[in-house]
Write a protein that holds these residues in place. Structure first.
Motif, PDB file in Angstrom:
ATOM      1  N   GLY A  27      22.479   5.980  37.343  1.00 47.73           N
ATOM      2  CA  GLY A  27      21.225   6.581  36.874  1.00 47.73           C
ATOM      3  C   GLY A  27      20.539   7.380  37.961  1.00 47.73           C
ATOM      4  O   GLY A  27      20.069   8.502  37.733  1.00 47.73           O
ATOM      5  N   ILE A  28      20.471   6.828  39.179  1.00 51.38           N
ATOM      6  CA  ILE A  28      19.808   7.518  40.298  1.00 51.38           C
ATOM      7  C   ILE A  28      20.583   8.766  40.697  1.00 51.38           C
ATOM      8  O   ILE A  28      20.005   9.813  41.002  1.00 51.38           O
ATOM      9  N   ALA A  29      21.936   8.680  40.702  1.00 51.02           N
ATOM     10  CA  ALA A  29      22.758   9.847  41.039  1.00 51.02           C
ATOM     11  C   ALA A  29      22.523  10.987  40.055  1.00 51.02           C
ATOM     12  O   ALA A  29      22.451  12.163  40.444  1.00 51.02           O
ATOM     13  N   LEU A  30      22.383  10.664  38.769  1.00 52.64           N
ATOM     14  CA  LEU A  30      22.136  11.707  37.771  1.00 52.64           C
ATOM     15  C   LEU A  30      20.775  12.355  37.990  1.00 52.64           C
ATOM     16  O   LEU A  30      20.627  13.579  37.860  1.00 52.64           O
ATOM     17  N   VAL A  31      19.772  11.542  38.333  1.00 55.43           N
ATOM     18  CA  VAL A  31      18.437  12.094  38.605  1.00 55.43           C
ATOM     19  C   VAL A  31      18.490  13.063  39.792  1.00 55.43           C
ATOM     20  O   VAL A  31      17.911  14.154  39.761  1.00 55.43           O
ATOM     21  N   ILE A  32      19.191  12.669  40.864  1.00 52.02           N
ATOM     22  CA  ILE A  32      19.306  13.542  42.041  1.00 52.02           C
ATOM     23  C   ILE A  32      20.012  14.837  41.678  1.00 52.02           C
ATOM     24  O   ILE A  32      19.596  15.935  42.067  1.00 52.02           O
ATOM     25  N   THR A  33      21.094  14.745  40.903  1.00 50.41           N
ATOM     26  CA  THR A  33      21.856  15.944  40.522  1.00 50.41           C
ATOM     27  C   THR A  33      21.009  16.888  39.691  1.00 50.41           C
ATOM     28  O   THR A  33      20.977  18.103  39.938  1.00 50.41           O
ATOM     29  N   VAL A  34      20.312  16.347  38.686  1.00 53.10           N
ATOM     30  CA  VAL A  34      19.491  17.201  37.822  1.00 53.10           C
ATOM     31  C   VAL A  34      18.365  17.846  38.618  1.00 53.10           C
ATOM     32  O   VAL A  34      18.074  19.041  38.452  1.00 53.10           O
ATOM     33  N   THR A 323      16.609  17.016  31.984  1.00 54.76           N
ATOM     34  CA  THR A 323      15.540  16.068  32.314  1.00 54.76           C
ATOM     35  C   THR A 323      15.548  14.870  31.373  1.00 54.76           C
ATOM     36  O   THR A 323      15.476  13.711  31.813  1.00 54.76           O
ATOM     37  N   TRP A 324      15.645  15.160  30.072  1.00 55.83           N
ATOM     38  CA  TRP A 324      15.652  14.053  29.108  1.00 55.83           C
ATOM     39  C   TRP A 324      16.898  13.197  29.263  1.00 55.83           C
ATOM     40  O   TRP A 324      16.846  11.967  29.103  1.00 55.83           O
ATOM     41  N   LEU A 325      18.036  13.826  29.596  1.00 56.74           N
ATOM     42  CA  LEU A 325      19.259  13.056  29.789  1.00 56.74           C
ATOM     43  C   LEU A 325      19.122  12.115  30.981  1.00 56.74           C
ATOM     44  O   LEU A 325      19.496  10.942  30.904  1.00 56.74           O
ATOM     45  N   SER A 326      18.572  12.616  32.084  1.00 57.47           N
ATOM     46  CA  SER A 326      18.409  11.768  33.269  1.00 57.47           C
ATOM     47  C   SER A 326      17.432  10.639  33.001  1.00 57.47           C
ATOM     48  O   SER A 326      17.646   9.499  33.444  1.00 57.47           O
ATOM     49  N   VAL A 327      16.347  10.925  32.278  1.00 58.44           N
ATOM     50  CA  VAL A 327      15.371   9.874  31.952  1.00 58.44           C
ATOM     51  C   VAL A 327      16.016   8.814  31.076  1.00 58.44           C
ATOM     52  O   VAL A 327      15.832   7.598  31.281  1.00 58.44           O
ATOM     53  N   THR A 328      16.810   9.252  30.080  1.00 55.88           N
ATOM     54  CA  THR A 328      17.456   8.307  29.170  1.00 55.88           C
ATOM     55  C   THR A 328      18.453   7.418  29.905  1.00 55.88           C
ATOM     56  O   THR A 328      18.479   6.188  29.729  1.00 55.88           O
ATOM     57  N   VAL A 329      19.302   8.038  30.745  1.00 51.23           N
ATOM     58  CA  VAL A 329      20.297   7.262  31.490  1.00 51.23           C
ATOM     59  C   VAL A 329      19.620   6.300  32.463  1.00 51.23           C
ATOM     60  O   VAL A 329      20.043   5.150  32.619  1.00 51.23           O
ATOM     61  N   LEU A 330      18.548   6.763  33.117  1.00 43.45           N
ATOM     62  CA  LEU A 330      17.843   5.906  34.063  1.00 43.45           C
ATOM     63  C   LEU A 330      17.206   4.715  33.347  1.00 43.45           C
ATOM     64  O   LEU A 330      17.262   3.569  33.831  1.00 43.45           O
ATOM     65  N   ALA A 331      16.594   4.987  32.177  1.00 42.37           N
ATOM     66  CA  ALA A 331      15.992   3.892  31.411  1.00 42.37           C
ATOM     67  C   ALA A 331      17.065   2.901  30.971  1.00 42.37           C
ATOM     68  O   ALA A 331      16.855   1.676  31.009  1.00 42.37           O
ATOM     69  N   ALA A 332      18.238   3.425  30.570  1.00 44.15           N
ATOM     70  CA  ALA A 332      19.328   2.536  30.168  1.00 44.15           C
ATOM     71  C   ALA A 332      19.815   1.705  31.351  1.00 44.15           C
ATOM     72  O   ALA A 332      20.131   0.512  31.202  1.00 44.15           O
ATOM     73  N   ALA A 333      19.876   2.331  32.550  1.00 39.55           N
ATOM     74  CA  ALA A 333      20.304   1.595  33.743  1.00 39.55           C
ATOM     75  C   ALA A 333      19.330   0.475  34.072  1.00 39.55           C
ATOM     76  O   ALA A 333      19.737  -0.645  34.418  1.00 39.55           O
ATOM     77  N   PHE A 334      18.022   0.749  33.962  1.00 39.81           N
ATOM     78  CA  PHE A 334      17.012  -0.279  34.205  1.00 39.81           C
ATOM     79  C   PHE A 334      17.156  -1.425  33.199  1.00 39.81           C
ATOM     80  O   PHE A 334      17.062  -2.607  33.554  1.00 39.81           O
ATOM     81  N   LEU A 335      17.381  -1.063  31.929  1.00 36.57           N
ATOM     82  CA  LEU A 335      17.501  -2.079  30.890  1.00 36.57           C
ATOM     83  C   LEU A 335      18.733  -2.947  31.115  1.00 36.57           C
ATOM     84  O   LEU A 335      18.667  -4.182  30.997  1.00 36.57           O
ATOM     85  N   VAL A 336      19.856  -2.292  31.451  1.00 35.14           N
ATOM     86  CA  VAL A 336      21.081  -3.058  31.707  1.00 35.14           C
ATOM     87  C   VAL A 336      20.899  -3.993  32.905  1.00 35.14           C
ATOM     88  O   VAL A 336      21.323  -5.155  32.878  1.00 35.14           O
ATOM     89  N   ALA A 337      20.261  -3.484  33.966  1.00 32.83           N
ATOM     90  CA  ALA A 337      20.022  -4.315  35.146  1.00 32.83           C
ATOM     91  C   ALA A 337      19.152  -5.517  34.794  1.00 32.83           C
ATOM     92  O   ALA A 337      19.414  -6.652  35.248  1.00 32.83           O
TER      93      ALA A 337
END
Length: 479
Positions: A27-34, A323-337
């Motif tokens: 999730g963090i890697a996707l945010v940095i890339t975007v 932006t929405w993709l990174s937010v969605t993936v990050l939220a999913a990563a937080f939820l999974v964690a």
């Protein structure tokens, strides 16, 4: 005790800790890339705006040209004196102001005095059309019958003119008058001198010129060459190259010389404005429009909306879908964690129940779970930063080409932008920009913050569940 127990528990649950860390890392890697790609899009758009519009500033102030009066001439006209010789060479330059209505020089001072304005300079855009060639005088011959006379009463036919004609070349180019006292603002701001030098502050009315590289190559101008405009000779002192693409201005002159050529007195066509800060741009625009009536204020953001092509499409995707993709993936990563941490706590019922039976308070148990989650989050953040930097570097190394296209009227300084819109000439400007993905310190700080936040979310969820366990739960789990 806290550190020893923390290290032992993480060592016992390496696989579970790695799964949580990898989820956060992706999730963090996707945010940095975007974020890095979006920053690259912004840089590319800045290059496009400088090249297509000659905009090396925060905003420009212009005034729309008033409607022409009935019967007024709309275009250039040329008049040549008749000569008695058989062949005569003729040359004439037609100099016209380009773009909007000319503004009084006093407006430059008024704009510069507005709150939030750091600097303001005036510039004059001219369009020069040069007609150069020669007339050849024809000869009159009589068409009378044999033996007849062509004069009165002679019975001859009407005389006819044979031969003669005209052969003219038409060369049109653009000229920008530059305030030489502040060249960091205005038409030359987006240019780099690659041969010779630029104007000095003392050359406010010098017969000197800086020529764009493309125009110099076309006309074979070099440093030291002489070009003539309306009978005035100007020495080329420098060759200028834009940061990217091709220049929309061919010749740069000191502002006073351009005003003299255009017979505009001390007027300008464009005022270039620099704000005291990027956050002030919108407020300065409103302030100028409110205090100086009849003017049009154009910012970089206004111009960006007129650029089409793959750059515009990619920019929209990066700012919206990305932006929405990174937010969605990050939220999913937080939820999974959080879910994985909570599940791990459920499997440690006997452990936490026993610790409570030995006298551990609920707060200490919660801190232990939160500490483990924070370590997982920091490890995930470190992995995410490495993956994000690798992805950004891969984008920069691949340097995909994006095109920016602008169709409009003009062709001189700031074509279809501030000061642009020459008389009736349709132009299409296309630039090819290599995309890069720069990673800023702010983006890295954001990644660290997300890692800490992910650890806190997972730790808070698991810690709350662990704190609710009772020693009796551990005894019931013993078989």
């Amino acid at each position: 005790m806290f550190g020893i127990y923390l290290k032992r528990e993480l060592s016992r649950r390496k696989k579970a800790a790695l799964v949580v860390a990898m989820g956060l890392a992706l999730g963090i890697a996707l945010v940095i890339t975007v974020n890095s790609v979006s920053a690259g899009m912004t840089q590319a758009q800045d290059k496009v705006l400088k090249s297509l519009y000659g905009l090396g500033t925060d905003m420009t102030v212009t005034k729309a040209r008033s409607a022409p009066k009935a019967g007024a001439s709309q275009g250039p006209n040329f008049r040549f004196d008749a000569k008695s010789s058989g062949t005569s060479s003729q040359s004439s330059d037609r100099v016209m102001t380009q773009g909007g209505q000319a503004l009084k020089s006093s407006l430059v001072e008024r704009v510069g005095a507005q709150k939030g304005v750091s600097a303001a300079v005036g510039a004059l855009s001219l369009d020069v059309t040069k007609v150069d060639g020669s007339f050849t005088q024809g000869k009159a011959r009589s068409s009378g019958t044999a033996g007849g006379q062509g004069g009165p009463g002679g019975g001859g036919g009407q005389p006819q003119v044979q031969g003669g004609g005209a052969d003219f070349d038409v060369n049109s180019y653009s000229v920008a008058g530059v305030d030489v006292t502040d060249q960091a603002l205005g038409p030359l701001a987006a240019m780099k001198i690659t041969a010779g030098r630029t104007f000095t502050a003392a050359q406010t009315n010098a017969r000197a010129a800086v020529v764009a590289r493309s125009y110099a190559k076309e006309k074979k101008y070099e440093v030291g060459s002489v070009l003539t405009i309306s009978g005035r000779k100007y020495t080329v002192i420098g060759i200028a190259t834009p940061d990217s693409g091709e220049s929309t201005t061919d010749v740069y002159l000191p502002l006073k010389q351009a005003q003299s050529l255009g017979d505009t007195g001390s007027k300008v066509t464009t005022i270039y404005v620099r704000a005291t800060g990027s956050r002030e741009i919108a407020a300065v625009k409103k302030r100028i429009q409110a205090n100086i009536s009849g003017t049009t204020v154009t910012t970089s953001a206004d111009m960006a909306s007129t650029v089409s092509g793959s750059l515009s499409t990619a920019s929209n995707l990066a700012t919206s879908v990305g932006t929405w993709l990174s937010v969605t993936v990050l939220a999913a990563a937080f939820l999974v964690a959080a879910l994985l941490t909570s599940a791990a706590v459920s499997r440690r019922v006997r452990e936490f129940g026993t610790l409570k039976a030995l006298g551990w308070p609920s707060g200490r148990v919660t801190r232990q779970v939160v500490g483990e989650s924070m370590v997982n989050g920091l490890v995930g953040g470190g992995l995410g930063i490495v993956l994000g930097l690798a992805a950004a570097r891969a984008v920069t190394a691949a340097a995909p080409k994006l095109t920016a296209r602008l169709a409009g009227t003009g062709g001189g300084p700031g074509a279809a932008g501030p000061g642009g819109g020459g008389p009736g000439r349709q132009t299409t400007s296309t630039l090819e920009i290599a995309l890069s993905a720069p990673v800023s310190a702010t983006t890295i700080a954001l990644a660290v913050g997300l890692a800490v936040a992910g650890g806190l979310v997972a730790g808070a969820t698991g810690g709350w569940r662990a704190s609710r366990m009772r020693p009796a739960d551990a005894l019931r789990s013993v078989s």
